[in-house]
Write an enzyme that holds these catalytic residues in place. Structure first.
Site, mmCIF file in Angstrom:
data_model
loop_
_atom_site.group_PDB
_atom_site.id
_atom_site.type_symbol
_atom_site.label_atom_id
_atom_site.label_comp_id
_atom_site.label_asym_id
_atom_site.label_seq_id
_atom_site.Cartn_x
_atom_site.Cartn_y
_atom_site.Cartn_z
ATOM 1 N N ILE A 97 0.892 -1.155 0.000
ATOM 2 C CA ILE A 97 0.000 0.000 0.000
ATOM 3 C C ILE A 97 0.929 1.203 0.000
ATOM 4 O O ILE A 97 1.632 1.449 0.982
ATOM 5 C CB ILE A 97 -0.944 0.037 1.216
ATOM 6 C CG1 ILE A 97 -1.932 -1.120 1.158
ATOM 7 C CG2 ILE A 97 -1.675 1.376 1.269
ATOM 8 C CD1 ILE A 97 -2.916 -1.148 2.323
ATOM 9 N N TYR A 98 0.968 1.908 -1.105
ATOM 10 C CA TYR A 98 1.842 3.065 -1.256
ATOM 11 C C TYR A 98 0.980 4.301 -1.479
ATOM 12 O O TYR A 98 0.175 4.342 -2.409
ATOM 13 C CB TYR A 98 2.789 2.889 -2.438
ATOM 14 C CG TYR A 98 3.939 1.931 -2.218
ATOM 15 C CD1 TYR A 98 4.026 1.141 -1.069
ATOM 16 C CD2 TYR A 98 4.948 1.797 -3.145
ATOM 17 C CE1 TYR A 98 5.089 0.271 -0.871
ATOM 18 C CE2 TYR A 98 6.017 0.927 -2.952
ATOM 19 C CZ TYR A 98 6.074 0.173 -1.808
ATOM 20 O OH TYR A 98 7.122 -0.691 -1.609
ATOM 21 N N GLY A 109 -5.223 4.770 3.017
ATOM 22 C CA GLY A 109 -4.756 3.438 3.418
ATOM 23 C C GLY A 109 -5.885 2.615 4.000
ATOM 24 O O GLY A 109 -6.028 1.429 3.694
ATOM 25 N N LYS A 110 -6.698 3.226 4.834
ATOM 26 C CA LYS A 110 -7.844 2.529 5.427
ATOM 27 C C LYS A 110 -8.816 2.079 4.344
ATOM 28 O O LYS A 110 -9.297 0.940 4.364
ATOM 29 C CB LYS A 110 -8.553 3.455 6.420
ATOM 30 C CG LYS A 110 -9.744 2.824 7.100
ATOM 31 C CD LYS A 110 -10.378 3.789 8.097
ATOM 32 C CE LYS A 110 -11.409 3.073 8.922
ATOM 33 N NZ LYS A 110 -12.743 3.417 8.668
ATOM 34 N N ASN A 136 9.672 -0.607 10.159
ATOM 35 C CA ASN A 136 8.730 0.350 9.582
ATOM 36 C C ASN A 136 7.610 0.577 10.594
ATOM 37 O O ASN A 136 6.496 0.094 10.457
ATOM 38 C CB ASN A 136 8.187 -0.170 8.242
ATOM 39 C CG ASN A 136 7.418 0.891 7.495
ATOM 40 O OD1 ASN A 136 7.106 1.950 8.027
ATOM 41 N ND2 ASN A 136 7.099 0.595 6.248
ATOM 42 N N TYR A 143 -1.242 -0.769 10.495
ATOM 43 C CA TYR A 143 -1.837 -2.095 10.307
ATOM 44 C C TYR A 143 -2.451 -2.640 11.602
ATOM 45 O O TYR A 143 -3.385 -3.438 11.552
ATOM 46 C CB TYR A 143 -0.811 -3.075 9.751
ATOM 47 C CG TYR A 143 -0.411 -2.740 8.327
ATOM 48 C CD1 TYR A 143 -1.375 -2.565 7.342
ATOM 49 C CD2 TYR A 143 0.920 -2.579 7.978
ATOM 50 C CE1 TYR A 143 -1.018 -2.240 6.044
ATOM 51 C CE2 TYR A 143 1.289 -2.265 6.673
ATOM 52 C CZ TYR A 143 0.317 -2.102 5.718
ATOM 53 O OH TYR A 143 0.669 -1.789 4.444
#
Length: 144
Positions: A97-98, A109-110, A136, A143
């Site tokens: 996911i970028y 992202g969500k 990270n 997450y």
């Protein structure tokens, strides 16, 4: 909250994915590695040819996020033999996911994670999984 358009990637989107891949990876990890190592990694992992082959892979799916016609994020999903680790039968992997830096914090992202779960359910996968680099910390918090 603004809604962003999420759609499945097409072959003509590869150049945009390449740009986002290189830019977000550099923004995220440039302080962790030398300039030379970064250049090698970007060249080896995000070349046009490599990304084109990934988009063509029948066991992977890319979803792009657009804002006013501009691609600002993407997600890569894998299943079957395209998964990066063995032992995940009938599972869906979220490999990437970028999100461009200027769009972080806007719930993109969500939304992409929700899309991954939707794809998993629609295709009757037993579970959705992902891996993240142990250093990270921002990604791990997201997450969680």
């Amino acid at each position: 909250m603004k809604k962003f358009l999420i759609k499945e990637c097409k072959l003509e989107d590869v150049e945009k994915i390449k740009y986002i891949s290189e830019k977000t990876f550099y923004e995220t990890f440039s302080n962790e590695t030398s300039k030379e190592d970064m250049e090698i990694y970007l060249k080896d992992n995000f070349s046009y040819h490599k990304l084109e082959e990934e988009v063509k892979n029948k066991s992977s799916r890319f979803y792009i996020v657009e804002d006013k016609g501009k691609v600002v994020a993407y997600m890569k999903l894998n299943f079957d033999k395209a998964q990066t680790e063995p032992g995940h039968d009938n599972a869906l992997e979220v490999q990437r996911i970028y999100v461009l830096k200027g769009y972080k914090g806007k719930k993109i992202g969500k939304s992409l994670m929700e899309k991954a779960i939707e794809v998993g359910k629609t295709n009757n996968f037993d579970y959705v999984w992902l891996g993240v680099w142990e250093y990270n910390f921002k990604a791990m918090r997201f997450y969680e």
